[in-house]
Design a protein around this motif. Structure first.
Motif, mmCIF file in Angstrom:
data_model
loop_
_atom_site.group_PDB
_atom_site.id
_atom_site.type_symbol
_atom_site.label_atom_id
_atom_site.label_comp_id
_atom_site.label_asym_id
_atom_site.label_seq_id
_atom_site.Cartn_x
_atom_site.Cartn_y
_atom_site.Cartn_z
ATOM 1 N N VAL A 112 18.649 70.987 54.001
ATOM 2 C CA VAL A 112 19.106 70.380 55.608
ATOM 3 C C VAL A 112 19.358 71.689 56.649
ATOM 4 O O VAL A 112 20.450 71.822 56.467
ATOM 5 N N CYS A 113 19.021 72.858 56.701
ATOM 6 C CA CYS A 113 19.732 73.513 58.280
ATOM 7 C C CYS A 113 19.330 73.303 59.401
ATOM 8 O O CYS A 113 19.307 72.456 59.521
ATOM 9 N N PRO A 114 20.506 74.044 59.765
ATOM 10 C CA PRO A 114 21.378 73.382 61.343
ATOM 11 C C PRO A 114 20.143 73.863 61.864
ATOM 12 O O PRO A 114 20.372 73.119 63.041
ATOM 13 N N ILE A 115 18.757 74.510 62.017
ATOM 14 C CA ILE A 115 17.928 74.889 63.100
ATOM 15 C C ILE A 115 16.260 73.989 62.426
ATOM 16 O O ILE A 115 16.748 73.865 61.315
ATOM 17 N N GLY A 116 15.246 74.270 63.200
ATOM 18 C CA GLY A 116 14.092 73.999 63.718
ATOM 19 C C GLY A 116 13.709 72.784 63.217
ATOM 20 O O GLY A 116 12.304 72.310 61.967
ATOM 21 N N ALA A 138 22.450 75.588 54.783
ATOM 22 C CA ALA A 138 21.762 74.962 53.608
ATOM 23 C C ALA A 138 19.811 76.228 54.811
ATOM 24 O O ALA A 138 20.237 76.008 55.956
ATOM 25 N N ALA A 139 19.329 76.672 54.104
ATOM 26 C CA ALA A 139 18.287 77.467 54.665
ATOM 27 C C ALA A 139 16.922 77.038 54.302
ATOM 28 O O ALA A 139 15.949 77.027 54.112
ATOM 29 N N GLY A 140 16.860 75.111 54.305
ATOM 30 C CA GLY A 140 15.113 74.297 54.660
ATOM 31 C C GLY A 140 14.859 73.967 52.990
ATOM 32 O O GLY A 140 13.927 73.345 52.822
ATOM 33 N N PHE A 146 21.690 80.579 53.971
ATOM 34 C CA PHE A 146 22.403 82.107 54.607
ATOM 35 C C PHE A 146 23.156 82.269 55.682
ATOM 36 O O PHE A 146 24.091 80.593 55.253
ATOM 37 N N ASN A 147 23.775 83.456 55.718
ATOM 38 C CA ASN A 147 25.305 83.647 56.346
ATOM 39 C C ASN A 147 24.788 83.451 57.655
ATOM 40 O O ASN A 147 24.432 84.402 57.778
ATOM 41 N N LEU A 148 25.793 83.746 58.260
ATOM 42 C CA LEU A 148 25.932 83.814 59.617
ATOM 43 C C LEU A 148 27.539 83.495 60.059
ATOM 44 O O LEU A 148 28.402 82.918 59.152
ATOM 45 N N THR A 149 28.003 83.752 60.843
ATOM 46 C CA THR A 149 29.709 83.417 61.739
ATOM 47 C C THR A 149 29.409 82.016 62.088
ATOM 48 O O THR A 149 28.111 82.257 62.495
#
Length: 177
Positions: A112-116, A138-140, A146-149
């Protein structure tokens, strides 16, 4: 395929490619990475990435009882989510089974990705994530991340930053750290 799928592992699975396209569409410059082993749990993802479990931004889905709206809590991988704290902010919570998660988010549990999301969730973002320079989400797909701040994560999701972690209980009268 977008440039974000240009990894040595070949093309991304469809759900991860959808996330890569979403990220590219909002100008996120870091690629979706496929883990060699599953990232279904925070510990598995951290082991595959060589980071601490706390640097995993795990997505936990609940069902709000009043209206069946999904509630997404993005928590540090080392934290257990305190359902009472979350319910105090968003209303009574129920469990979200695999079908509910797939129907409301468009993703399988473990990816489960935080977006979309298929249905816009109510979102809370664990304030503990902000102690890290970057985190992995998580990326779907259970192997895709995926990495991010933490600040980018908050901007992408619009999630309210909140204290969502259970307090660690002392063992044998000792103070927990």
């Amino acid at each position: 395929m977008s440039e974000t799928s240009g990894t040595s592992q070949g093309p991304l699975p469809e759900s991860a490619q959808r996330v890569a396209d979403l990220l590219a569409g909002i100008g996120h410059d870091r690629p979706v990475v496929m883990l060699p082993a599953t990232g279904r749990t925070s510990a598995e993802a951290a082991a595959g990435l060589g980071c601490s479990v706390a640097e995993i931004a795990k997505s936990i889905i609940f069902r709000r009882v009043a209206d069946d709206v999904p509630v997404l809590v993005i928590a540090s991988g080392s934290n257990r989510v305190d359902e009472a704290k979350v319910a105090a902010r968003v209303g009574a919570l129920g469990k979200a089974d695999a079908r509910f998660v797939r129907d409301k988010t468009g993703y399988a549990i473990g990816g489960v990705c935080p977006i979309g999301h298929a249905v816009a969730p109510v979102m809370l973002l664990d304030r503990d994530l902000f102690q890290y320079e970057s985190v992995w989400a998580a990326a779907g797909h259970p192997h895709a991340v995926f990495n991010l701040t933490p600040a980018q994560l908050q901007t992408m999701t619009g999630a309210e930053v909140a204290d969502v972690a259970q307090l660690v209980q002392p063992v044998n009268g000792e103070v927990a750290s």
